[in-house]
Motif scaffolding. Structure first.
Motif, PDB file in Angstrom:
ATOM      1  N   ASN A  68      42.594  29.658  38.431  1.00 50.73           N
ATOM      2  CA  ASN A  68      43.986  28.913  37.913  1.00 50.73           C
ATOM      3  C   ASN A  68      45.305  29.570  38.829  1.00 50.73           C
ATOM      4  O   ASN A  68      45.092  30.950  38.543  1.00 50.73           O
ATOM      5  N   THR A  69      45.830  28.903  39.687  1.00 53.53           N
ATOM      6  CA  THR A  69      46.577  29.828  40.545  1.00 53.53           C
ATOM      7  C   THR A  69      47.789  30.266  39.917  1.00 53.53           C
ATOM      8  O   THR A  69      48.395  31.227  40.317  1.00 53.53           O
ATOM      9  N   LYS A  70      48.249  29.731  38.858  1.00 56.20           N
ATOM     10  CA  LYS A  70      49.613  30.240  38.195  1.00 56.20           C
ATOM     11  C   LYS A  70      49.116  31.327  37.325  1.00 56.20           C
ATOM     12  O   LYS A  70      50.355  31.907  36.752  1.00 56.20           O
ATOM     13  N   ALA A  71      47.992  31.611  36.987  1.00 54.19           N
ATOM     14  CA  ALA A  71      47.720  32.508  35.939  1.00 54.19           C
ATOM     15  C   ALA A  71      47.831  33.908  36.713  1.00 54.19           C
ATOM     16  O   ALA A  71      47.208  34.109  37.582  1.00 54.19           O
ATOM     17  N   GLU A  72      48.484  34.648  36.172  1.00 58.15           N
ATOM     18  CA  GLU A  72      48.680  36.006  36.628  1.00 58.15           C
ATOM     19  C   GLU A  72      47.831  37.059  35.830  1.00 58.15           C
ATOM     20  O   GLU A  72      47.790  38.409  36.413  1.00 58.15           O
ATOM     21  N   CYS A  73      47.746  36.863  34.692  1.00 63.53           N
ATOM     22  CA  CYS A  73      46.966  37.912  33.848  1.00 63.53           C
ATOM     23  C   CYS A  73      46.007  37.241  32.875  1.00 63.53           C
ATOM     24  O   CYS A  73      46.135  36.212  32.625  1.00 63.53           O
ATOM     25  N   PHE A  74      44.919  37.943  32.753  1.00 68.14           N
ATOM     26  CA  PHE A  74      43.661  37.660  31.927  1.00 68.14           C
ATOM     27  C   PHE A  74      43.647  38.532  30.742  1.00 68.14           C
ATOM     28  O   PHE A  74      43.976  39.752  30.980  1.00 68.14           O
ATOM     29  N   LEU A  75      43.270  37.878  29.739  1.00 68.83           N
ATOM     30  CA  LEU A  75      43.086  38.846  28.267  1.00 68.83           C
ATOM     31  C   LEU A  75      41.458  38.530  28.081  1.00 68.83           C
ATOM     32  O   LEU A  75      41.177  37.565  27.617  1.00 68.83           O
ATOM     33  N   LEU A  76      40.676  39.664  28.164  1.00 66.59           N
ATOM     34  CA  LEU A  76      39.247  39.412  28.084  1.00 66.59           C
ATOM     35  C   LEU A  76      38.688  39.968  26.870  1.00 66.59           C
ATOM     36  O   LEU A  76      38.981  41.088  26.343  1.00 66.59           O
ATOM     37  N   ASP A  77      38.121  39.034  25.922  1.00 64.71           N
ATOM     38  CA  ASP A  77      37.628  39.671  24.564  1.00 64.71           C
ATOM     39  C   ASP A  77      36.325  40.554  24.811  1.00 64.71           C
ATOM     40  O   ASP A  77      35.426  40.419  25.665  1.00 64.71           O
ATOM     41  N   SER A  78      36.527  41.730  24.089  1.00 62.68           N
ATOM     42  CA  SER A  78      35.601  42.939  24.344  1.00 62.68           C
ATOM     43  C   SER A  78      34.130  42.557  23.993  1.00 62.68           C
ATOM     44  O   SER A  78      33.263  43.350  24.158  1.00 62.68           O
ATOM     45  N   SER A  79      33.999  41.204  23.322  1.00 66.77           N
ATOM     46  CA  SER A  79      32.692  40.917  22.633  1.00 66.77           C
ATOM     47  C   SER A  79      31.977  40.006  23.642  1.00 66.77           C
ATOM     48  O   SER A  79      30.716  40.061  23.532  1.00 66.77           O
ATOM     49  N   LEU A  80      32.527  39.971  24.947  1.00 59.34           N
ATOM     50  CA  LEU A  80      31.841  39.209  25.983  1.00 59.34           C
ATOM     51  C   LEU A  80      30.899  40.196  26.662  1.00 59.34           C
ATOM     52  O   LEU A  80      30.906  41.491  26.643  1.00 59.34           O
ATOM     53  N   PRO A  81      29.794  39.637  27.393  1.00 55.08           N
ATOM     54  CA  PRO A  81      28.926  40.604  27.833  1.00 55.08           C
ATOM     55  C   PRO A  81      29.513  41.538  29.019  1.00 55.08           C
ATOM     56  O   PRO A  81      30.183  41.060  29.697  1.00 55.08           O
ATOM     57  N   GLU A  82      28.927  42.616  28.979  1.00 50.37           N
ATOM     58  CA  GLU A  82      29.607  43.625  29.891  1.00 50.37           C
ATOM     59  C   GLU A  82      29.605  43.395  31.177  1.00 50.37           C
ATOM     60  O   GLU A  82      30.104  43.438  32.186  1.00 50.37           O
ATOM     61  N   ASP A  83      28.267  42.683  31.797  1.00 50.92           N
ATOM     62  CA  ASP A  83      28.284  42.489  33.043  1.00 50.92           C
ATOM     63  C   ASP A  83      29.187  41.232  33.582  1.00 50.92           C
ATOM     64  O   ASP A  83      29.819  41.186  34.519  1.00 50.92           O
ATOM     65  N   PHE A  84      29.519  40.161  32.616  1.00 46.99           N
ATOM     66  CA  PHE A  84      30.506  39.224  32.858  1.00 46.99           C
ATOM     67  C   PHE A  84      31.834  39.820  33.023  1.00 46.99           C
ATOM     68  O   PHE A  84      32.537  39.600  34.120  1.00 46.99           O
ATOM     69  N   CYS A  85      32.238  40.735  32.253  1.00 49.68           N
ATOM     70  CA  CYS A  85      33.259  41.794  32.281  1.00 49.68           C
ATOM     71  C   CYS A  85      33.508  42.314  33.550  1.00 49.68           C
ATOM     72  O   CYS A  85      34.618  42.126  34.082  1.00 49.68           O
ATOM     73  N   ARG A  86      32.416  43.110  33.913  1.00 52.24           N
ATOM     74  CA  ARG A  86      32.453  43.979  34.972  1.00 52.24           C
ATOM     75  C   ARG A  86      32.931  42.727  36.422  1.00 52.24           C
ATOM     76  O   ARG A  86      33.729  43.324  37.112  1.00 52.24           O
ATOM     77  N   ARG A  87      32.162  41.730  36.510  1.00 50.84           N
ATOM     78  CA  ARG A  87      32.371  40.727  37.618  1.00 50.84           C
ATOM     79  C   ARG A  87      33.653  40.239  37.498  1.00 50.84           C
ATOM     80  O   ARG A  87      34.435  40.089  38.389  1.00 50.84           O
ATOM     81  N   PHE A  88      34.247  39.910  36.394  1.00 53.07           N
ATOM     82  CA  PHE A  88      35.498  39.160  36.190  1.00 53.07           C
ATOM     83  C   PHE A  88      36.359  40.102  36.662  1.00 53.07           C
ATOM     84  O   PHE A  88      37.739  39.564  37.355  1.00 53.07           O
TER      85      PHE A  88
END
Length: 176
Positions: A18-38
């Motif tokens: 999404n080119t319009k999104a400048e900021c993301f909020l990641l829920d901390s319950s997501l897998p840590e490897d996904f968070c790291r990559r994201f």
């Protein structure tokens, strides 16, 4: 027009497209490897990523998030906690979720977060819109609305940022 902060609640990389999104909020319950990559991919695109949830502080420091959003709405002593967190995260973006009350908004703003968020549901939406308008008239600290229900009328909402689930984004029009 407010900016969108896309709240990621499922392991899905597509919001990064999404080119319009400048900021993301990641829920901390997501897998840590996904968070790291994201976070790595978002940083490569010069986009911000904030952590949110029970493990947010751990994720923020461990995977070099740009900042953190903490819910202080149920905290018995939000002023003390807010000041402690501002010192702890002085080099990070820091947002607080406040109770939808003027007094709490003023107290949390004294700690100088980067933004203050208010929750928005259909029930009570008019009072939250009024609160946001009042807040923006008095404070230079950015405001955000954490949208809790998908089909809300967001007209006459003068928040600087809207936090919405990433899966809802396609349903939001620019007129909202």
């Amino acid at each position: 027009m407010p900016k969108f902060i896309l709240y990621i609640t499922e392991p899905d990389d597509s919001p990064l497209k999404n080119t319009k999104a400048e900021c993301f909020l990641l829920d901390s319950s997501l897998p840590e490897d996904f968070c790291r990559r994201f976070v790595q991919e978002a940083n490569a695109q010069d986009k911000l990523v904030l952590a949110y949830g029970a493990q947010a502080e751990k994720l923020c420091s461990q995977y070099h998030f740009d900042g953190i959003l903490l819910d202080l709405s149920k905290n018995e002593n939000p002023a003390t906690e807010a000041k402690h967190l501002r010192e702890k995260y002085k080099n990070k973006i820091l947002g607080f979720i406040s109770r939808n009350r003027r007094h709490e908004a003023m107290i949390l703003s004294e700690a100088e977060p980067d933004f203050l968020a208010f929750r928005l549901w259909q029930q009570g939406a008019d009072s939250v819109k009024e609160l946001i308008n009042w807040y923006n008239e008095l404070f230079l600290i950015q405001s955000a609305v954490f949208v809790e229900e998908q089909d809300l009328d967001l007209t006459k909402l003068e928040a600087d940022n809207l936090i919405i689930k990433s899966s809802w984004y396609k349903d939001f029009s620019c007129e909202n």
